[in-house]
Design a protein around this motif. Structure first.
Motif, PDB file in Angstrom:
ATOM      1  N   THR A  19       0.822  -1.216   0.000  1.00 35.99           N
ATOM      2  CA  THR A  19       0.000   0.000   0.000  1.00 35.99           C
ATOM      3  C   THR A  19       0.854   1.263   0.000  1.00 35.99           C
ATOM      4  N   GLY A  20       1.943   1.212  -0.719  1.00 36.94           N
ATOM      5  CA  GLY A  20       2.778   2.397  -0.866  1.00 36.94           C
ATOM      6  C   GLY A  20       3.469   2.848   0.391  1.00 36.94           C
ATOM      7  N   GLY A  21       3.670   1.945   1.340  1.00 37.79           N
ATOM      8  CA  GLY A  21       4.356   2.295   2.577  1.00 37.79           C
ATOM      9  C   GLY A  21       3.438   2.775   3.678  1.00 37.79           C
ATOM     10  N   ARG A  22       2.200   3.094   3.350  1.00 36.13           N
ATOM     11  CA  ARG A  22       1.242   3.515   4.378  1.00 36.13           C
ATOM     12  C   ARG A  22       0.531   2.305   4.967  1.00 36.13           C
ATOM     13  N   ARG A  23       0.213   2.400   6.254  1.00 33.88           N
ATOM     14  CA  ARG A  23      -0.556   1.348   6.916  1.00 33.88           C
ATOM     15  C   ARG A  23      -2.026   1.749   6.875  1.00 33.88           C
ATOM     16  N   VAL A  24      -2.801   1.000   6.119  1.00 31.50           N
ATOM     17  CA  VAL A  24      -4.227   1.302   5.926  1.00 31.50           C
ATOM     18  C   VAL A  24      -5.058   0.228   6.609  1.00 31.50           C
ATOM     19  N   GLY A  25      -6.008   0.652   7.425  1.00 37.08           N
ATOM     20  CA  GLY A  25      -6.867  -0.285   8.134  1.00 37.08           C
ATOM     21  C   GLY A  25      -8.303  -0.222   7.649  1.00 37.08           C
ATOM     22  N   VAL A  26      -8.975  -1.351   7.738  1.00 39.78           N
ATOM     23  CA  VAL A  26     -10.397  -1.432   7.407  1.00 39.78           C
ATOM     24  C   VAL A  26     -11.108  -2.161   8.548  1.00 39.78           C
ATOM     25  N   LEU A  27     -12.104  -1.521   9.109  1.00 39.77           N
ATOM     26  CA  LEU A  27     -12.944  -2.113  10.151  1.00 39.77           C
ATOM     27  C   LEU A  27     -14.300  -2.433   9.541  1.00 39.77           C
ATOM     28  N   LEU A  28     -14.719  -3.695   9.620  1.00 37.57           N
ATOM     29  CA  LEU A  28     -16.004  -4.115   9.084  1.00 37.57           C
ATOM     30  C   LEU A  28     -16.880  -4.669  10.202  1.00 37.57           C
ATOM     31  N   HIS A  49      -5.326  -6.904  -0.510  1.00 34.10           N
ATOM     32  CA  HIS A  49      -4.763  -5.664  -1.046  1.00 34.10           C
ATOM     33  C   HIS A  49      -3.747  -5.038  -0.099  1.00 34.10           C
ATOM     34  N   GLY A  50      -3.501  -5.684   1.021  1.00 36.88           N
ATOM     35  CA  GLY A  50      -2.517  -5.181   1.974  1.00 36.88           C
ATOM     36  C   GLY A  50      -3.098  -4.415   3.140  1.00 36.88           C
ATOM     37  N   TYR A  51      -4.418  -4.323   3.218  1.00 38.90           N
ATOM     38  CA  TYR A  51      -5.048  -3.578   4.305  1.00 38.90           C
ATOM     39  C   TYR A  51      -5.117  -4.425   5.575  1.00 38.90           C
ATOM     40  N   ALA A  52      -4.907  -3.790   6.713  1.00 38.59           N
ATOM     41  CA  ALA A  52      -5.210  -4.436   7.984  1.00 38.59           C
ATOM     42  C   ALA A  52      -6.726  -4.525   8.093  1.00 38.59           C
ATOM     43  N   THR A  83     -12.627  -1.182  18.811  1.00 36.50           N
ATOM     44  CA  THR A  83     -11.847  -1.761  17.713  1.00 36.50           C
ATOM     45  C   THR A  83     -11.322  -0.659  16.809  1.00 36.50           C
ATOM     46  N   PHE A  84     -12.144   0.347  16.529  1.00 34.13           N
ATOM     47  CA  PHE A  84     -11.722   1.468  15.686  1.00 34.13           C
ATOM     48  C   PHE A  84     -10.553   2.223  16.320  1.00 34.13           C
ATOM     49  N   LEU A  85     -10.639   2.508  17.592  1.00 31.78           N
ATOM     50  CA  LEU A  85      -9.577   3.255  18.259  1.00 31.78           C
ATOM     51  C   LEU A  85      -8.276   2.456  18.289  1.00 31.78           C
ATOM     52  N   ARG A  86      -8.395   1.159  18.500  1.00 27.42           N
ATOM     53  CA  ARG A  86      -7.199   0.312  18.505  1.00 27.42           C
ATOM     54  C   ARG A  86      -6.561   0.259  17.118  1.00 27.42           C
ATOM     55  N   LEU A  87      -7.382   0.131  16.087  1.00 27.16           N
ATOM     56  CA  LEU A  87      -6.869   0.083  14.717  1.00 27.16           C
ATOM     57  C   LEU A  87      -6.259   1.426  14.325  1.00 27.16           C
ATOM     58  N   SER A  88      -6.871   2.506  14.783  1.00 24.18           N
ATOM     59  CA  SER A  88      -6.376   3.854  14.454  1.00 24.18           C
ATOM     60  C   SER A  88      -4.986   4.117  15.029  1.00 24.18           C
ATOM     61  N   THR A  90      -2.553   2.096  15.129  1.00 25.23           N
ATOM     62  CA  THR A  90      -1.513   1.386  14.383  1.00 25.23           C
ATOM     63  C   THR A  90      -1.558   1.659  12.877  1.00 25.23           C
ATOM     64  N   CYS A  91      -2.528   2.445  12.430  1.00 23.37           N
ATOM     65  CA  CYS A  91      -2.690   2.692  10.992  1.00 23.37           C
ATOM     66  C   CYS A  91      -2.656   4.186  10.680  1.00 23.37           C
ATOM     67  N   ASP A  92      -2.247   4.513   9.470  1.00 26.09           N
ATOM     68  CA  ASP A  92      -2.228   5.899   9.020  1.00 26.09           C
ATOM     69  C   ASP A  92      -3.623   6.387   8.638  1.00 26.09           C
ATOM     70  N   ALA A  93      -4.485   5.471   8.231  1.00 27.27           N
ATOM     71  CA  ALA A  93      -5.848   5.821   7.851  1.00 27.27           C
ATOM     72  C   ALA A  93      -6.725   4.595   8.048  1.00 27.27           C
ATOM     73  N   VAL A  94      -7.990   4.826   8.431  1.00 30.41           N
ATOM     74  CA  VAL A  94      -8.923   3.724   8.671  1.00 30.41           C
ATOM     75  C   VAL A  94     -10.243   4.003   7.966  1.00 30.41           C
ATOM     76  N   VAL A  95     -10.692   3.038   7.196  1.00 27.49           N
ATOM     77  CA  VAL A  95     -12.007   3.066   6.554  1.00 27.49           C
ATOM     78  C   VAL A  95     -12.915   2.111   7.320  1.00 27.49           C
ATOM     79  N   VAL A  96     -14.177   2.492   7.483  1.00 34.64           N
ATOM     80  CA  VAL A  96     -15.128   1.683   8.238  1.00 34.64           C
ATOM     81  C   VAL A  96     -16.260   1.249   7.321  1.00 34.64           C
TER      82      VAL A  96
END
Length: 268
Positions: A19-28, A49-52, A83-88, A90-96
């Protein structure tokens, strides 16, 4: 309390090299009376795709419908927010994202946390219903207790979401009585939004999608109609479309320095 193995949470690490060096998270989030089983393939596809990816099991789900009746909105939202706060952290951006009530929880999270939510992907979210029998829930939950379940509204033959066979009315009332406050707060939602709705849905009627599209303040809102799926579209014929559209959306809204699109980009 015995947890169905298919209902266990999903947690997959980020791969920044993809993901281009960025840590991207997805919470579902899964929906009411469902479990992570209903969205596990979606989460696994995004992780490719490399997303957490984090898919928590909401309290009261994945065991017995009687366990669900001992929980309510505050328990479900509390799990999603933690879960969102924990993921945030460790990640540069988080999509929910979320399915059905999972989409409802995602909207509340976006209303409360603003731009910290990089984007929203909602599949058949619920914020309203035209069903008149829901108005009787405050009384019925004491008289009846539970009714036949809502699970497995899936067009594709031979597929199950492993949801509950009964719907506890106390827990259902806890969900529906939150809708009014959430609708009032929809203008606080500013995150880019991908709204995916089934053309034929026997659980959530079209009024929810109309209200969300009209009331949110998202700078970018794209609506897609899923022509060949019922309510649990994440396991239905359009599942590949959901995975592909959401992966492209996550990539775009989390790209560093990329300007946001126009809210007028609504398609049906």
């Amino acid at each position: 309390m015995s947890i169905d193995p298919r209902a266990r949470p999903l947690s997959l690490p980020a791969r920044p090299e993809a993901t281009g060096g960025r840590r991207v998270g997805v919470l579902l989030s899964h929906g009411f009376t469902g479990s992570p089983a209903s969205i596990r393939p979606w989460g696994e596809a995004l992780a490719e795709h490399g997303y957490a990816v984090e898919v928590p099991r909401l309290p009261g789900h994945g065991t017995s419908w009687r366990d669900l009746d001992a929980t309510g909105w505050d328990d479900w939202y509390g799990e999603i927010e933690r879960t969102f706060l924990r993921l945030s952290r460790t990640c540069d951006a988080v999509v929910v994202g979320g399915l059905s009530m999972g989409g409802t929880l995602a909207l509340r999270l976006a209303a409360e946390h603003g731009d910290a939510v990089a984007g929203l992907v909602l599949v058949n979210p619920a914020v309203h219903s035209t069903r008149k029998d829901l108005l009787a829930l405050p009384l019925l939950k004491h008289l009846v207790g539970s009714v036949p379940g809502l699970a497995d509204d899936i067009r594709k033959p031979g597929v199950t979401e492993h949801g509950y066979v009964r719907t506890p009315l106390g827990a259902l009332h806890s969900l529906t009585r939150q809708w009014r406050a959430l609708r009032a707060d929809l203008p606080r939602v500013t995150s880019p939004l991908l709204l995916l709705r089934s053309a034929e849905d026997h659980v959530v009627d079209p009024s929810s999608a109309r209200i969300i599209a009209r009331e949110v303040s998202s700078r970018e809102l794209t609506e897609r109609v899923l022509p060949d799926s019922y309510h649990v579209a994440t396991l239905d014929h359009d599942a590949e479309t959901i995975c592909a559209e959401s992966a492209a959306f996550v990539s775009r809204v989390t790209a560093e320095g990329l300007p946001q699109g126009s809210r007028a980009s609504l398609e049906t």
